[in-house]
Motif scaffolding. Structure first.
Motif, PDB file in Angstrom:
ATOM      1  N   SER A 178       0.803  -1.225   0.000  1.00 40.76           N
ATOM      2  CA  SER A 178       0.000   0.000   0.000  1.00 40.76           C
ATOM      3  C   SER A 178       0.838   1.279   0.000  1.00 40.76           C
ATOM      4  O   SER A 178       0.281   2.381  -0.032  1.00 40.76           O
ATOM      5  CB  SER A 178      -0.922   0.009   1.226  1.00 40.76           C
ATOM      6  N   GLU A 179       2.159   1.163   0.003  1.00 42.88           N
ATOM      7  CA  GLU A 179       2.994   2.359   0.129  1.00 42.88           C
ATOM      8  C   GLU A 179       2.820   3.343  -1.028  1.00 42.88           C
ATOM      9  O   GLU A 179       2.834   4.549  -0.844  1.00 42.88           O
ATOM     10  CB  GLU A 179       4.466   1.945   0.262  1.00 42.88           C
ATOM     11  N   ARG A 193      -3.575   8.218   8.824  1.00 44.61           N
ATOM     12  CA  ARG A 193      -4.105   6.870   8.557  1.00 44.61           C
ATOM     13  C   ARG A 193      -4.616   6.162   9.813  1.00 44.61           C
ATOM     14  O   ARG A 193      -5.685   5.558   9.819  1.00 44.61           O
ATOM     15  CB  ARG A 193      -3.017   6.013   7.902  1.00 44.61           C
ATOM     16  N   ASN A 243      -5.737   4.214   2.686  1.00 41.79           N
ATOM     17  CA  ASN A 243      -5.397   5.627   2.475  1.00 41.79           C
ATOM     18  C   ASN A 243      -6.513   6.377   1.749  1.00 41.79           C
ATOM     19  O   ASN A 243      -6.287   7.336   1.045  1.00 41.79           O
ATOM     20  CB  ASN A 243      -4.068   5.779   1.724  1.00 41.79           C
ATOM     21  N   THR A 244      -7.752   5.863   1.910  1.00 40.67           N
ATOM     22  CA  THR A 244      -8.931   6.564   1.382  1.00 40.67           C
ATOM     23  C   THR A 244      -9.973   6.661   2.487  1.00 40.67           C
ATOM     24  O   THR A 244      -9.910   5.936   3.493  1.00 40.67           O
ATOM     25  CB  THR A 244      -9.564   5.813   0.196  1.00 40.67           C
ATOM     26  N   ARG A 299      -5.426  -1.102   8.701  1.00 38.00           N
ATOM     27  CA  ARG A 299      -6.864  -1.108   8.425  1.00 38.00           C
ATOM     28  C   ARG A 299      -7.612  -1.928   9.490  1.00 38.00           C
ATOM     29  O   ARG A 299      -8.578  -2.628   9.183  1.00 38.00           O
ATOM     30  CB  ARG A 299      -7.149  -1.661   7.023  1.00 38.00           C
ATOM     31  N   ARG A 345      -8.581  11.215  -0.502  1.00 37.18           N
ATOM     32  CA  ARG A 345      -7.326  10.585  -0.123  1.00 37.18           C
ATOM     33  C   ARG A 345      -6.948  11.000   1.302  1.00 37.18           C
ATOM     34  O   ARG A 345      -7.124  12.154   1.691  1.00 37.18           O
ATOM     35  CB  ARG A 345      -6.204  10.989  -1.088  1.00 37.18           C
ATOM     36  N   ILE A 346      -6.449  10.058   2.057  1.00 36.64           N
ATOM     37  CA  ILE A 346      -6.053  10.298   3.442  1.00 36.64           C
ATOM     38  C   ILE A 346      -4.539  10.400   3.520  1.00 36.64           C
ATOM     39  O   ILE A 346      -3.809   9.543   3.001  1.00 36.64           O
ATOM     40  CB  ILE A 346      -6.560   9.164   4.361  1.00 36.64           C
ATOM     41  N   LYS A 347      -4.061  11.444   4.168  1.00 37.17           N
ATOM     42  CA  LYS A 347      -2.630  11.636   4.308  1.00 37.17           C
ATOM     43  C   LYS A 347      -2.033  10.561   5.216  1.00 37.17           C
ATOM     44  O   LYS A 347      -2.703  10.058   6.131  1.00 37.17           O
ATOM     45  CB  LYS A 347      -2.336  13.024   4.879  1.00 37.17           C
ATOM     46  N   ASP A 348      -0.772  10.257   4.986  1.00 36.57           N
ATOM     47  CA  ASP A 348      -0.111   9.203   5.754  1.00 36.57           C
ATOM     48  C   ASP A 348      -0.179   9.448   7.253  1.00 36.57           C
ATOM     49  O   ASP A 348      -0.383   8.516   8.041  1.00 36.57           O
ATOM     50  CB  ASP A 348       1.354   9.070   5.320  1.00 36.57           C
TER      51      ASP A 348
END
Length: 514
Positions: A44-45, A69, A53-54, A185, A63-66
């Protein structure tokens, strides 16, 4: 100790839920889970993976920032822990947890290993999360119910422990349990599946099987009470129809009655040539359908329970979340394995046949209570003074009203889809609703059979068959006589009926030692 390595079977659930067997995850299971987690973390990187990351549902385009998460997973769990209604009983929650644990043990969810270890600990220590009956629509999994499970796993919410409802944090502190480690997740992997409806469904099937056996028991005993002809149970007659369930039910009744001195051979009576009546037979040539057609009525119940059991075990041994992590193929697949239509349909079918079972019991009860039908028992099997005492008259109302409620509850949930989630979930299963409604129908059916059992004991006390009963009937009659006092003088029957209901719910009619 139940050693979990590969697929669980129905007996495994029975041992954990009803015999309090402890569970232990095999090293191979932990290796599968770790490999799945490690693969997803690397995979997933530089890719867009739903729920990693969504955003979720209709917000998946964001989109979700790192750096956000992990917070995303906590937000998902907390926001969806929004159930309402009655808390689920601990037995059903334990089934839910075992179902979810088994699914995650397949290694197709990319979850951190800490999640399954803490679930193993909660199951073994009988710490059950407070989860509410209302909330799940059974399509993106049992999101709401499983969110309450996830809430406990992160150390929040409430649990039932040693009969008390308490804060999770307090119990974890006492038992030295560490909350799960949220990494990729964990929230979505815990919530996105069919484990609530499946866990409830597995308990439903266990109780449905007990109901079926008690219905067979009652039917056999009533055949003795009326000294019925036995050819309607014969192998010859029932093998001429090819349904497995019918043949199995008839075989069980034959086995029950094999040493009875009360059921009769038609060859010795109506086929004997010694019937002097010319115009009218006082004796019935055939019994009413509720006595004569038991294999044909309960046969579909047998077959449905058997089929439903197989579907539920298939579901519980399936990867039923989204996305699916495939370590072997080094791929992540997006789809809809969380959809609960298989379970929803089986729960609807199960409640239909259990409702029919309760209707059969109510009709058999009516036959015993109506002296104009049976011609051998006093009205309402009243062992007191007719007119002054009432026997089972009052209890019949409870059986009739409960049977009517079952008929109403048997409306399908499977076809009651309502779009929601900004129409992202535009067709749903309502599987958890179906499972909970079936649970109610099953509990109601135990109430109807409790009235029937008490009435059978009353009838046998009146008839005094003096050792002519089959050994299987006699064995249970001795047990029930300890629970059911002789009803001559009127007294409130609720406590007696409840005691009988508890007995038949917790014991099988044909299991050794029950």
């Amino acid at each position: 100790m139940l050693h979990i390595k590969n697929a669980l079977n129905f007996e495994s659930f029975f041992h954990v839920l009803f015999q309090d067997s402890k569970i232990e995850l095999d090293e191979l299971v932990m290796e599968r889970i770790s490999q799945s987690f490690d693969f997803l973390k690397e995979f997933s990187e530089n890719k867009i993976i739903y729920g990693v990351n969504t955003g979720f549902g209709p917000m998946a385009q964001y989109r979700i920032k790192d750096k956000d998460r992990k917070q995303l997973q906590y937000n998902l769990i907390r926001s969806h822990a929004s159930g309402m209604g009655k808390p689920m009983e601990p037995l059903y929650v334990k089934a839910l947890m075992l179902a979810r644990l088994n699914t995650l043990a397949l290694g197709k969810s990319g979850i951190h290993p800490s999640a399954v270890l803490i679930m193993q600990e909660l199951i073994n220590k009988n710490i059950t999360p407070v989860i509410y009956e209302h909330g799940g629509v059974g399509a993106s999994g049992d999101l709401v119910q499983l969110a309450h499970l996830a809430l406990v796993l992160i150390g929040e919410g409430e649990v039932f422990y040693k009969g008390k409802r308490r804060n999770t944090s307090e119990v974890f502190s006492e038992e030295n349990i560490l909350p799960i480690k949220v990494e990729l997740r964990e929230g979505l992997a815990l919530m996105n599946g069919t484990s609530a409806m499946t866990g409830i469904g597995i308990v439903n099937v266990i109780y449905a099987q007990r109901l079926l056996n008690w219905s067979i028991f009652c039917s056999a005993a009533i055949n003795e009470i009326v000294e019925a002809y036995d050819d309607h149970l014969s192998e010859e007659l029932n093998s001429s129809k090819l349904h497995v369930g019918q043949q199995k039910v008839a075989a069980k009744m034959r086995d029950h009655l094999k040493d009875s001195q009360l059921t009769r051979d038609r060859n010795e009576h109506l086929y004997s040539g010694k019937n002097p009546e010319k115009d009218y037979f006082k004796e019935k040539v055939q019994e009413y359908y509720s006595l004569r057609c038991v294999p044909q009525v309960l046969g579909p119940v047998y077959d449905t329970i058997d089929y439903t059991r197989n579907i539920l075990i298939e579901e519980v041994n399936s990867a039923n979340d989204n996305p699916i992590i495939d370590v072997t193929r080094q791929q992540v697949y997006h789809g809809g394995n969380f959809h609960g239509d298989y379970v929803a349909l089986e729960m609807d079918k199960l409640k239909l046949v259990i409702t029919k079972l309760s209707m059969l019991a109510e009709r058999q009860l009516n036959y015993l209570l109506n002296n104009k039908l049976n011609n051998i028992l006093p009205p309402f099997v009243n062992l007191g003074k007719l007119g002054l005492n009432f026997g089972m008259q009052g209890a019949q109302f409870s059986a009739v009203s409960t049977s009517a409620e079952n008929q109403m509850l048997s409306t399908s949930m499977y076809i009651h889809s309502i779009p929601n989630n900004n129409d992202n979930q535009d067709i749903v299963s309502m599987g958890t609703n179906a499972a909970n409604t079936t649970k109610t129908v099953i509990n109601n059916a135990f109430e109807v059979l409790a009235v029937e059992v008490v009435t059978i004991i009353q009838a046998l006390r009146h008839l005094e068959f003096n050792g002519k009963l089959s050994s299987k009937t006699k064995l249970k009659v001795e047990i029930f006589k300890e629970i059911i006092p002789e009803i001559k003088e009127d007294f409130p029957l609720s406590a007696t009926l409840e005691a009988v209901k508890d007995y038949i719910k917790e014991n099988d009619a044909y299991r050794v030692g029950s």
